[in-house]
Design a protein around this motif. Structure first.
Motif, mmCIF file in Angstrom:
data_model
loop_
_atom_site.group_PDB
_atom_site.id
_atom_site.type_symbol
_atom_site.label_atom_id
_atom_site.label_comp_id
_atom_site.label_asym_id
_atom_site.label_seq_id
_atom_site.Cartn_x
_atom_site.Cartn_y
_atom_site.Cartn_z
ATOM 1 N N SER A 17 0.820 -1.223 0.000
ATOM 2 C CA SER A 17 0.000 0.000 0.000
ATOM 3 C C SER A 17 0.851 1.270 0.000
ATOM 4 O O SER A 17 0.586 2.189 -0.783
ATOM 5 C CB SER A 17 -0.992 -0.001 1.158
ATOM 6 O OG SER A 17 -0.326 -0.140 2.390
ATOM 7 N N ARG A 21 -9.125 11.985 -3.265
ATOM 8 C CA ARG A 21 -9.268 10.777 -2.454
ATOM 9 C C ARG A 21 -8.508 9.598 -3.065
ATOM 10 O O ARG A 21 -8.013 8.727 -2.363
ATOM 11 C CB ARG A 21 -10.743 10.416 -2.299
ATOM 12 C CG ARG A 21 -10.931 9.260 -1.333
ATOM 13 C CD ARG A 21 -12.395 8.808 -1.257
ATOM 14 N NE ARG A 21 -12.541 7.711 -0.344
ATOM 15 C CZ ARG A 21 -12.073 6.475 -0.546
ATOM 16 N NH1 ARG A 21 -11.422 6.190 -1.646
ATOM 17 N NH2 ARG A 21 -12.263 5.522 0.338
ATOM 18 N N THR A 39 -5.000 8.645 -1.574
ATOM 19 C CA THR A 39 -4.946 8.445 -0.126
ATOM 20 C C THR A 39 -4.667 6.975 0.174
ATOM 21 O O THR A 39 -4.939 6.090 -0.654
ATOM 22 C CB THR A 39 -6.274 8.832 0.555
ATOM 23 O OG1 THR A 39 -7.306 7.936 0.108
ATOM 24 C CG2 THR A 39 -6.654 10.284 0.251
ATOM 25 N N MET A 40 -4.156 6.716 1.361
ATOM 26 C CA MET A 40 -3.882 5.343 1.782
ATOM 27 C C MET A 40 -5.163 4.518 1.814
ATOM 28 O O MET A 40 -5.168 3.356 1.416
ATOM 29 C CB MET A 40 -3.199 5.348 3.153
ATOM 30 C CG MET A 40 -2.726 3.977 3.572
ATOM 31 S SD MET A 40 -1.488 3.248 2.479
ATOM 32 C CE MET A 40 -0.079 4.262 2.900
ATOM 33 N N GLN A 41 -6.250 5.135 2.266
ATOM 34 C CA GLN A 41 -7.527 4.416 2.329
ATOM 35 C C GLN A 41 -7.951 3.939 0.942
ATOM 36 O O GLN A 41 -8.362 2.788 0.766
ATOM 37 C CB GLN A 41 -8.611 5.314 2.938
ATOM 38 C CG GLN A 41 -9.957 4.621 3.043
ATOM 39 C CD GLN A 41 -11.047 5.525 3.585
ATOM 40 O OE1 GLN A 41 -10.821 6.676 3.913
ATOM 41 N NE2 GLN A 41 -12.245 4.996 3.684
ATOM 42 N N ALA A 42 -7.836 4.787 -0.056
ATOM 43 C CA ALA A 42 -8.224 4.413 -1.417
ATOM 44 C C ALA A 42 -7.313 3.317 -1.975
ATOM 45 O O ALA A 42 -7.777 2.396 -2.657
ATOM 46 C CB ALA A 42 -8.209 5.637 -2.330
ATOM 47 N N GLU A 58 -5.675 1.048 -0.229
ATOM 48 C CA GLU A 58 -6.005 -0.204 0.452
ATOM 49 C C GLU A 58 -7.313 -0.791 -0.072
ATOM 50 O O GLU A 58 -7.426 -2.014 -0.238
ATOM 51 C CB GLU A 58 -6.054 0.018 1.956
ATOM 52 C CG GLU A 58 -4.672 0.254 2.543
ATOM 53 C CD GLU A 58 -4.676 0.666 3.999
ATOM 54 O OE1 GLU A 58 -5.766 0.954 4.560
ATOM 55 O OE2 GLU A 58 -3.565 0.718 4.588
ATOM 56 N N GLU A 59 -8.304 0.044 -0.356
ATOM 57 C CA GLU A 59 -9.557 -0.440 -0.954
ATOM 58 C C GLU A 59 -9.284 -1.066 -2.309
ATOM 59 O O GLU A 59 -9.829 -2.120 -2.648
ATOM 60 C CB GLU A 59 -10.559 0.704 -1.092
ATOM 61 C CG GLU A 59 -11.171 1.149 0.201
ATOM 62 C CD GLU A 59 -12.009 2.423 0.055
ATOM 63 O OE1 GLU A 59 -12.282 2.860 -1.091
ATOM 64 O OE2 GLU A 59 -12.383 2.993 1.101
ATOM 65 N N ARG A 60 -8.442 -0.416 -3.097
ATOM 66 C CA ARG A 60 -8.101 -0.941 -4.426
ATOM 67 C C ARG A 60 -7.356 -2.266 -4.313
ATOM 68 O O ARG A 60 -7.621 -3.197 -5.081
ATOM 69 C CB ARG A 60 -7.265 0.093 -5.188
ATOM 70 C CG ARG A 60 -6.858 -0.363 -6.562
ATOM 71 C CD ARG A 60 -8.059 -0.443 -7.495
ATOM 72 N NE ARG A 60 -7.615 -0.866 -8.801
ATOM 73 C CZ ARG A 60 -8.178 -1.849 -9.496
ATOM 74 N NH1 ARG A 60 -9.234 -2.468 -9.033
ATOM 75 N NH2 ARG A 60 -7.707 -2.192 -10.679
ATOM 76 N N ARG A 87 -7.682 -4.477 -1.929
ATOM 77 C CA ARG A 87 -8.681 -5.487 -1.558
ATOM 78 C C ARG A 87 -9.502 -5.896 -2.785
ATOM 79 O O ARG A 87 -9.789 -7.081 -2.995
ATOM 80 C CB ARG A 87 -9.590 -4.977 -0.440
ATOM 81 C CG ARG A 87 -8.933 -5.039 0.933
ATOM 82 C CD ARG A 87 -9.914 -4.765 2.056
ATOM 83 N NE ARG A 87 -10.335 -3.374 2.123
ATOM 84 C CZ ARG A 87 -9.646 -2.407 2.731
ATOM 85 N NH1 ARG A 87 -8.493 -2.676 3.326
ATOM 86 N NH2 ARG A 87 -10.091 -1.177 2.751
#
Length: 187
Positions: free
Chosen positions: A19, A43, A46-49, A51-53, A55
């Motif tokens: 990530s 967005r 971002t780290m959240q995006a 990590e979602e990608r 997954r």
């Protein structure tokens, strides 16, 4: 197979541990890739995006609907490129779409060609696909030259094919057909 090794590169399957390097790649190449990709909001970087990608990539790989590779130099965690074989369709079609990007600091060195030779061999030989489709904007001469050098053939022009940078953009349609078609039993 979790990795492919070429003369200068290591191709690995994306993992959650990637990530931070993947986010760094996205941030470093934001302006470089912007003309060729869908419009991205803040967005996306971002780290959240990321990590979602990652997954989502893992789910698609488990479902056998996509194969993803991250490109690195051996013994480095830094991501210098990506390639993906998505929208895998089985049955009588046995096809997918190829996508790729390379760090702006490493273009013009033959690295993406080197990576794709290995990745295409994997998708044909290991995954048994018949057709790989790749599309590029007519003004993207780099992708055009790369795909031609890899043996992709032009099949047509799709008008207003993808929304890139907020505008519908024409794309040249190309494909690569498995030269050993008919020899591999398909699942």
């Amino acid at each position: 197979m979790d990795s492919l090794v070429t003369e200068r590169l290591l191709l690995t399957r994306p993992r959650m541990a990637d990530s931070a390097p993947l986010l760094a790649y996205r941030e470093a190449n934001r302006a470089h890739l912007e003309p060729w990709e869908p419009q991205r909001n803040d967005r996306f970087y971002t780290m959240q995006a990321v990590e979602e990608r990652l997954r989502q990539m893992a789910r698609q790989a488990e479902e056998n609907s996509a194969v993803y590779w991250l490109l690195r130099f051996p013994h480095s965690a830094q991501v210098v490129g990506e390639c993906s074989f998505t929208n895998i369709v089985r049955g009588p079609f046995q096809a997918c779409h190829l996508g790729f990007s390379l760090d702006s600091r490493h273009t013009g060195q033959g690295l993406m060609h080197e990576a794709l030779v290995a990745a295409i061999a994997d998708i044909l030989d290991v995954h048994g696909l018949h057709r790989i489709m790749a599309n590029y904007q007519p003004r993207n001469s780099g992708s055009e030259k790369l795909l031609r050098r890899l043996g992709f053939e032009r099949e047509g022009l799709a008008r207003k094919y993808l929304k890139i940078g907020g505008e519908w953009a024409d794309h040249v349609l190309t494909s690569f057909i498995n030269p050993r078609d008919g020899e591999t039993p398909y699942a």
